[in-house]
Design an enzyme around this catalytic site. Structure first.
Site, mmCIF file in Angstrom:
data_model
loop_
_atom_site.group_PDB
_atom_site.id
_atom_site.type_symbol
_atom_site.label_atom_id
_atom_site.label_comp_id
_atom_site.label_asym_id
_atom_site.label_seq_id
_atom_site.Cartn_x
_atom_site.Cartn_y
_atom_site.Cartn_z
ATOM 1 N N ASN A 7 6.518 -12.256 2.902
ATOM 2 C CA ASN A 7 5.295 -11.944 2.506
ATOM 3 C C ASN A 7 5.298 -11.039 1.254
ATOM 4 O OD1 ASN A 7 2.850 -10.498 2.311
ATOM 5 N ND2 ASN A 7 2.378 -10.863 4.220
ATOM 6 N N HIS A 10 3.386 -7.360 -1.121
ATOM 7 C CA HIS A 10 3.900 -6.029 -1.552
ATOM 8 C C HIS A 10 4.252 -5.795 -3.087
ATOM 9 C CE1 HIS A 10 3.233 -5.237 2.811
ATOM 10 N NE2 HIS A 10 3.939 -6.487 2.774
ATOM 11 N N HIS A 50 -1.337 -13.024 1.103
ATOM 12 C CA HIS A 50 -2.606 -12.672 1.557
ATOM 13 C C HIS A 50 -3.736 -12.250 0.709
ATOM 14 C CE1 HIS A 50 -4.935 -9.754 4.867
ATOM 15 N NE2 HIS A 50 -5.842 -10.822 4.033
ATOM 16 N N ARG A 52 -6.803 -10.814 -0.200
ATOM 17 C CA ARG A 52 -8.092 -10.101 0.367
ATOM 18 C C ARG A 52 -9.090 -10.214 -0.189
ATOM 19 N NH1 ARG A 52 -5.570 -6.044 4.363
ATOM 20 N NH2 ARG A 52 -7.840 -5.315 4.323
ATOM 21 N N ARG A 56 -7.165 -6.273 -3.314
ATOM 22 C CA ARG A 56 -6.520 -5.004 -3.731
ATOM 23 C C ARG A 56 -5.124 -5.244 -4.147
ATOM 24 N NH1 ARG A 56 -5.817 -2.405 2.267
ATOM 25 N NH2 ARG A 56 -7.910 -2.658 2.451
ATOM 26 N N GLU A 77 -2.908 -16.432 4.044
ATOM 27 C CA GLU A 77 -3.495 -15.376 4.870
ATOM 28 C C GLU A 77 -4.772 -15.218 3.990
ATOM 29 O OE1 GLU A 77 -1.315 -11.787 5.588
ATOM 30 O OE2 GLU A 77 0.277 -12.953 6.686
ATOM 31 N N THR A 108 -3.023 -5.231 7.810
ATOM 32 C CA THR A 108 -3.832 -5.976 8.850
ATOM 33 C C THR A 108 -3.644 -5.203 10.346
ATOM 34 O OG1 THR A 108 -3.236 -8.104 7.736
ATOM 35 C CG2 THR A 108 -4.294 -8.029 9.665
ATOM 36 N N GLU A 158 0.196 -16.896 15.144
ATOM 37 C CA GLU A 158 1.191 -15.940 14.490
ATOM 38 C C GLU A 158 0.970 -14.858 15.668
ATOM 39 O OE1 GLU A 158 1.649 -15.059 10.551
ATOM 40 O OE2 GLU A 158 2.477 -12.961 10.962
ATOM 41 N N HIS A 199 4.602 -8.751 11.471
ATOM 42 C CA HIS A 199 4.177 -7.531 11.132
ATOM 43 C C HIS A 199 5.236 -6.714 11.558
ATOM 44 C CE1 HIS A 199 1.329 -4.673 10.157
ATOM 45 N NE2 HIS A 199 0.353 -5.633 9.813
HETATM 46 N N1 PXP Z 1 1.623 -11.479 9.228
HETATM 47 C C1 PXP Z 1 0.575 -11.075 8.904
HETATM 48 C C2 PXP Z 1 -0.713 -11.553 9.378
HETATM 49 C C3 PXP Z 1 0.398 -9.867 8.007
HETATM 50 O O1 PXP Z 1 -1.046 -9.285 7.715
HETATM 51 C C4 PXP Z 1 1.276 -8.969 7.402
HETATM 52 C C5 PXP Z 1 1.286 -7.975 6.443
HETATM 53 O O2 PXP Z 1 1.425 -7.840 5.487
HETATM 54 C C6 PXP Z 1 2.684 -9.381 7.770
HETATM 55 C C7 PXP Z 1 2.708 -10.596 8.561
HETATM 56 C C8 PXP Z 1 4.000 -8.783 7.391
HETATM 57 O O3 PXP Z 1 3.893 -7.493 7.736
HETATM 58 P P1 PXP Z 1 5.088 -6.772 7.260
HETATM 59 O O4 PXP Z 1 4.561 -6.217 5.718
HETATM 60 O O5 PXP Z 1 4.886 -5.329 8.121
HETATM 61 O O6 PXP Z 1 6.447 -7.053 7.394
#
Ligand code: PXP
Length: 249
Positions: A7, A10, A50, A52, A56, A77, A108, A158, A199
């Site tokens: 993901n 970040h 993702h 959004r 953001r 996402e 999320t 998921e 997550h």
């Molecule tokens: N899956 C989903 C649906 C998410 O919203 C996130 C958050 O970015 C993640 C996975 C990854 O989570 P994390 O950043 O805590 O590894």
């Protein structure tokens, strides 16, 4: 083999911290698409992004850049809204993962309420599948939500591992949540759904997660970018791939 989806939101969060008013500025950095390429080279199996509604972190132009540049599958996402679905149809990611979205949350929180939105989800999934995109639903490991996910025609779920991650240091509570994930994965698999999870996952809690059967892909973000600050992104990906190795399925 258990797949790693990285993901990369970040990375965009960091760019936006400085360049929110002009994320396309010629020296705006770091670039999520560059990061995605590094992840691909380091052995990641997919990229998760993702977009959004409040934009953001990732911006619309990031999606186009990602789609143009990466060879591994893109998992987009999105919130279940007409505008977002049209963006997905235009972008043509391999997968869309529908997630709940609240403006005030940092990340999320909680899974999608599939049971309460079956009709709308059926329409969204039909539209996305019709344009060749597979759909996953981000849900808590709750039997009723899993059964509803199969009913509305999703290809995958998921399973939300945030609670498992939060409870990791409280062994009894953690094991109870782990059992919910095990049962949830079994039910999802029996219902014909591909089972992903994500997550809050880290190299510390992923090895214990190996007891959950039928896992296809883990979607992991925050910890990889956090580790990358110290050891670099390719090394952070390698560490995570090692933690995932030996998963028996
Ligand atoms: N899956 C989903 C649906 C998410 O919203 C996130 C958050 O970015 C993640 C996975 C990854 O989570 P994390 O950043 O805590 O590894």
């Amino acid at each position: 083999m258990l797949r790693l989806g990285v993901n990369i939101d970040h990375v965009a969060t960091l760019r936006q911290a400085r360049y929110r008013d002009d994320p396309k500025f010629w020296r705006a950095e770091p670039d999520p698409a560059e990061a995605a390429l590094l992840c691909q080279e380091a052995g990641a199996h997919g990229i998760t992004a993702h977009l959004r509604e409040d934009r953001r972190h990732l911006q619309d132009f990031d999606l186009q850049r990602l789609k143009e540049r990466i060879r591994i599958p893109l998992n987009l996402e999105l919130a279940n809204s007409a505008a977002m679905v049209e963006i997905a149809v235009r972008t043509q990611p391999e997968f869309v993962c529908l997630v709940p979205e609240h403006r005030t949350e940092v990340t999320t929180e909680g899974g999608l309420d599939v049971l309460g939105t079956e009709e709308s989800l059926r329409g969204t999934i039909g539209r996305l599948n019709g344009s060749g995109i597979q759909v996953s639903l981000f849900i808590d490991p709750d039997p009723a939500q899993i059964e509803a996910s199969a009913r509305v025609g999703a290809q995958a779920v998921e399973l939300h591992t945030g609670r498992y991650a939060d409870l990791f240091n409280r062994k009894e509570d953690r094991n109870r949540e782990l059992q919910r994930l095990v049962a949830g994965a079994q039910l999802a698999h029996q219902s014909g759904l591909t089972v992903n999870a994500g997550h809050g996952l880290t190299t510390g809690n992923v090895p214990v997660l190996h007891v959950v059967p039928h896992l296809h892909e883990l979607n992991i973000g925050h910890t990889l970018i956090g580790r990358a600050v110290f050891i670099g992104l390719p090394a952070a990906i390698s560490e995570m791939l090692s933690a995932m190795k030996g998963y028996a399925g």
